[in-house]
Design an enzyme around this catalytic site. Structure first.
Site, short mmCIF file in Angstrom:
data_model
loop_
_atom_site.label_atom_id
_atom_site.label_comp_id
_atom_site.label_asym_id
_atom_site.label_seq_id
_atom_site.Cartn_x
_atom_site.Cartn_y
_atom_site.Cartn_z
N ARG A 180 -34.64 30.58 1.21
CA ARG A 180 -35.87 30.56 -0.17
C ARG A 180 -36.86 29.39 -0.39
O ARG A 180 -35.90 28.57 0.14
CB ARG A 180 -34.58 30.94 -0.95
CG ARG A 180 -35.44 31.06 -2.70
CD ARG A 180 -34.12 31.23 -3.66
NE ARG A 180 -34.58 31.14 -4.56
CZ ARG A 180 -33.87 31.31 -6.20
NH1 ARG A 180 -33.04 31.84 -6.07
NH2 ARG A 180 -34.56 30.71 -7.17
N HIS A 181 -37.26 29.93 -1.41
CA HIS A 181 -38.25 28.63 -1.84
C HIS A 181 -36.93 27.63 -3.07
O HIS A 181 -37.73 28.34 -3.65
CB HIS A 181 -39.41 28.88 -1.97
CG HIS A 181 -40.50 28.65 -1.32
ND1 HIS A 181 -40.72 28.41 -0.23
CD2 HIS A 181 -40.99 30.41 -0.73
CE1 HIS A 181 -41.81 29.50 0.56
NE2 HIS A 181 -41.61 30.49 0.62
N VAL A 182 -36.94 27.01 -2.61
CA VAL A 182 -36.48 26.14 -3.88
C VAL A 182 -35.50 24.91 -3.45
O VAL A 182 -35.79 24.26 -2.40
CB VAL A 182 -34.78 27.26 -3.62
CG1 VAL A 182 -33.32 27.21 -3.13
CG2 VAL A 182 -33.96 26.83 -5.73
N PRO A 189 -46.32 31.13 0.05
CA PRO A 189 -45.80 32.62 0.74
C PRO A 189 -44.36 32.79 1.21
O PRO A 189 -43.36 31.77 1.76
CB PRO A 189 -46.87 32.38 2.08
CG PRO A 189 -47.31 30.87 2.49
CD PRO A 189 -46.81 29.89 0.63
#
Length: 403
Positions: A161-163, A403
């Site tokens: 995940r983007h985190v 993205p």
């Protein structure tokens, strides 16, 4: 002769009687004991011991008691293991079985995720890829909820995940293994700038789906004007992007400076199995295959296959332009902390390759940004953060698409 034979027979008779008498005493002594030993009893004891050892082994390998034992306890009216002790301890696998890829936007993450989908099917591990792209910073409650959800995924798993970095140990939760990939900061910024406006090769209208509210004057804004005239999208803190992914959830991680930089470096050394650089992606894949074979075995063969090339070519950003030398120099100065971190990660990556004895197969970058350091600064210092920019800090990610 007759007397001799008689004597011998008499002697043999006495000897036989003596043996019988001795055996009789032995059995009389054993009869005093409370237990009598026999081959049948010995066999029963060994069979019982074997079943106990087998049941114990089965118990440990499966992280809990065998079903037959639970059935027996239930039949006898006793409590079960779960009643007495709660859930059994999770099964511990002989390799890193909890991996997090907190992917950085526009650093080849879609390329890697496509590979992971193929690998998950091939190697039978659980791949959980979050579709949340615009929430990298979390409240404490959100952090705990996410970490508990991640920890509950059946092992082995890879969560992506983007985190920004999550410190599991802070909340007394077992810390997974982290991996990640970054790229040259200016190249990442340019890729994101044009991707937000014009998308990629997946479709001409892709960018309209991601940024439907963007007006034409913003969509076609010249990159040099954005940089040299200090538009928010091209100045601090918007360009301070990579370091927070490794620094963590602390509010100070969002402020460009030495504190966030050093904390990000420390986390790389202590919590990341590998942080690669996109410019040497093939070497990154080789190292991942070496360090996490149960996830990445065969990844380079897939990456080089014709079928994958067709999919991978759809992720390239279109209509990218190179800024002027003056704009690049200004941008480089604003990204000085980003570049210090990038150079640190690159050195650590090369050190890992050397330790493992990996012969590099990646091509060197097309150009070096070292020349930017030697240019005289001809523009004012980038804006410093203050309390008035706190709102900008909170919604910084709205300017950047993941993205």
């Amino acid at each position: 002769m007759k007397n001799f034979n008689s004597s011998a027979l008499h002697s043999h008779s006495q000897s036989t009687n003596h043996i019988r008498e001795r055996n009789s005493r032995k059995y009389s002594l054993l009869s005093v004991l409370p237990l009598r030993f026999s081959l049948r009893g010995y066999g029963f004891c060994m069979a019982t011991l074997f079943l106990f050892c087998f049941g114990s082994l089965f118990y440990q390998l499966n992280g809990g008691p065998p079903k037959i034992l639970l059935d027996i306890r239930q039949y006898l009216g006793g409590s079960t293991y779960l009643d007495d002790h709660g859930q059994p301890a999770p099964r511990v696998l002989p390799f890193p079985s909890q991996v997090i890829y907190n992917r950085v936007g526009k650093c080849g993450s879609r390329t890697v995720v496509i590979l992971l989908r193929l690998l998950a099917e091939k190697h039978q591990f659980n791949l959980v890829s979050s579709d949340i792209h615009n929430k990298t910073r979390l409240t404490k409650h959100e952090q705990v909820d996410l970490m508990k959800n991640i920890s509950s995924i059946p092992q082995p798993f890879l969560y992506t995940r983007h985190v920004h970095f999550l410190n599991f140990t802070r909340f007394k939760i077992e810390q997974p293994v982290y991996i990640n990939i970054i790229r040259d900061p200016i190249n990442r910024f340019l890729s994101n700038y044009f991707f937000r406006r014009f998308g990629d090769w997946r479709g001409e209208q892709n960018h309209l789906i991601r940024t439907p509210g963007m007006k034409d004057d913003e969509r076609y804004l010249d990159i040099n004007v954005c940089i040299l005239e200090n538009y928010p999208e091209c100045s601090n803190p918007r360009v301070f992007y990579i370091i927070p992914y490794f620094c963590g959830q602390h509010p100070q991680c969002r402020e460009p400076g030495v504190w966030a930089l050093e904390r990000a470096k420390q986390n790389v050394l202590e919590n990341y199995l590998l942080v690669g650089i996109l410019e040497e992606l093939e070497d990154v894949l080789l190292l991942l295959e070496r360090l996490l074979p149960h996830y990445f075995t065969g990844v380079l063969n897939i990456y080089k296959s014709p079928d994958y090339k067709k999919m991978g070519n759809m992720t390239g950003t279109v209509r990218k332009q190179t800024p002027t030398l003056e704009a690049l120099q200004v941008l480089y100065h604003r990204m000085r902390y980003e570049y210090e971190f990038y150079n640190f990660v690159r050195d650590q990556f090369h050190l890992t390759k050397k330790k493992i004895g990996l012969k590099s197969v990646s091509k060197p970058p097309a150009y070096s940004n070292d020349f930017l350091q030697q240019l005289a600064l001809r523009t004012p210092e980038p804006l410093d953060e203050d309390e008035e920019l706190e709102t900008d800090l909170e919604d910084a990610n709205s300017w950047l698409v993941h993205p």
